[in-house]
Design a protein around this motif. Structure first.
Motif: not given
Length: 313
Positions: A161-166, A169-172, A227-232, A239-243
């Protein structure tokens, strides 16, 4: 239910079902047949109808074509009974004869399934798979949803989950810096960077909404450009959860530890929907993607603000 890692898949856009799934299937079939001198891939239904816009052919060709010539056959009017996102892979020998054939389905969130069963037989980790039962467990034990995730998942879930969060953030941050035109025939300009600048000049209540919108758009534009993103839980709703979490961390100074716990809760919500309904846009429409992403983000935000298990539910 299976691991929440399947809700949070790290990969490249623009579509978990139309890009990530076919790429994964291509890799699997290539590993089975490295000796093939040619490949044929037939795309059915939704995969064929919108595949070019979602770079389905690019994902397949990038994987198979370095090893052997590839022919892609598009059949948008043919829907296989199991799922709208069907595809058949064929390997051929030097005489042009088919040596093997594999039909597989991209069922959403980057996951694959063969007819009637998941392709990837990952173990069931969660004994309870309904919100009612998990809420009852929380109220009985005094624990929260993220603690149920911690109890069921492997010990390294927090590292994942730390890699997911990183990655989120990088995608934003990449998306806010990018300008220009997105790939594709529509010639759409990126807007996240300009919305971000405008939002920073608004008064507080409108500023908050504007920033969240800019962050979500930044990730969505990164996804749209491959680009490199996370499915969520999918690329289309990435875009919703990271934002929401990025804005809350910046505005309320929540620690990374608390953000990861919120991600665990959000992942559990997404997992419940995936188990009992669907997260595939091709199967159930946008509610299966953006609707679930909003539910996930709501649960995460509610937990960060101190909501009880019943309030989060």
């Amino acid at each position: 239910m299976k691991t929440i890692r399947e809700i949070y898949r790290i990969g490249y856009g623009p579509s978990s079902s139309h890009t990530m799934g076919p790429r994964k299937a291509s890799e699997i079939f290539l590993n089975r047949h490295p000796e093939a001198v040619a490949f044929e891939v037939i795309l059915y239904g939704s995969l064929a109808a919108t595949g070019k816009g979602h770079l389905t052919d690019v994902a397949i060709l990038d994987t198979l074509q370095p090893h052997a010539p590839v022919e892609i056959v598009w059949k948008p009017s043919v829907f296989l009974s199991f799922h709208p996102n069907g595809m058949t892979f064929r390997s051929k020998n030097s005489s042009g004869e088919v040596t093997d054939e594999w039909t597989v389905f991209s069922v959403g969130g980057g996951a694959l399934a063969e007819e009637g069963k998941p392709f990837d037989e990952t173990p069931e980790l969660y004994e309870m798979n309904s919100m009612t039962r998990i809420l009852s467990w929380c109220e009985r034990t005094g624990r929260s949803y993220w603690e149920y995730v911690q109890e069921c998942e492997d010990h390294d879930i927090w590292d994942y989950l730390a890699e997911v969060w990183s990655t989120m953030r990088e995608a934003i941050e990449r998306g806010l810096d990018q300008e220009g035109v997105l790939p594709g025939p529509l010639n759409l300009r990126r807007k996240a960077s300009s919305y971000y600048i405008k939002a920073k000049g608004y008064k507080d209540s409108l500023k908050s909404r504007g920033l969240v919108f800019a962050y979500a758009l930044a990730v969505s534009e990164e996804n749209a450009s491959g680009g490199r993103i996370v499915t969520a839980p999918t690329c289309g709703s990435c875009g919703v959860v990271p934002a929401v979490l990025y804005h809350l961390q910046k505005s309320r100074e929540f620690s990374d530890t608390r953000i990861l716990r919120a991600l665990a809760t959000a992942g559990l919500v997404g997992n419940i929907v995936k188990q009992n309904a669907s997260i595939s846009g091709a199967e159930v429409g946008c509610q299966g993607e953006v609707g679930v992403a909003c539910a996930m983000a709501s649960a995460a935000a509610n937990q960060l603000f101190g909501g009880s298990p019943a309030q989060i539910e």
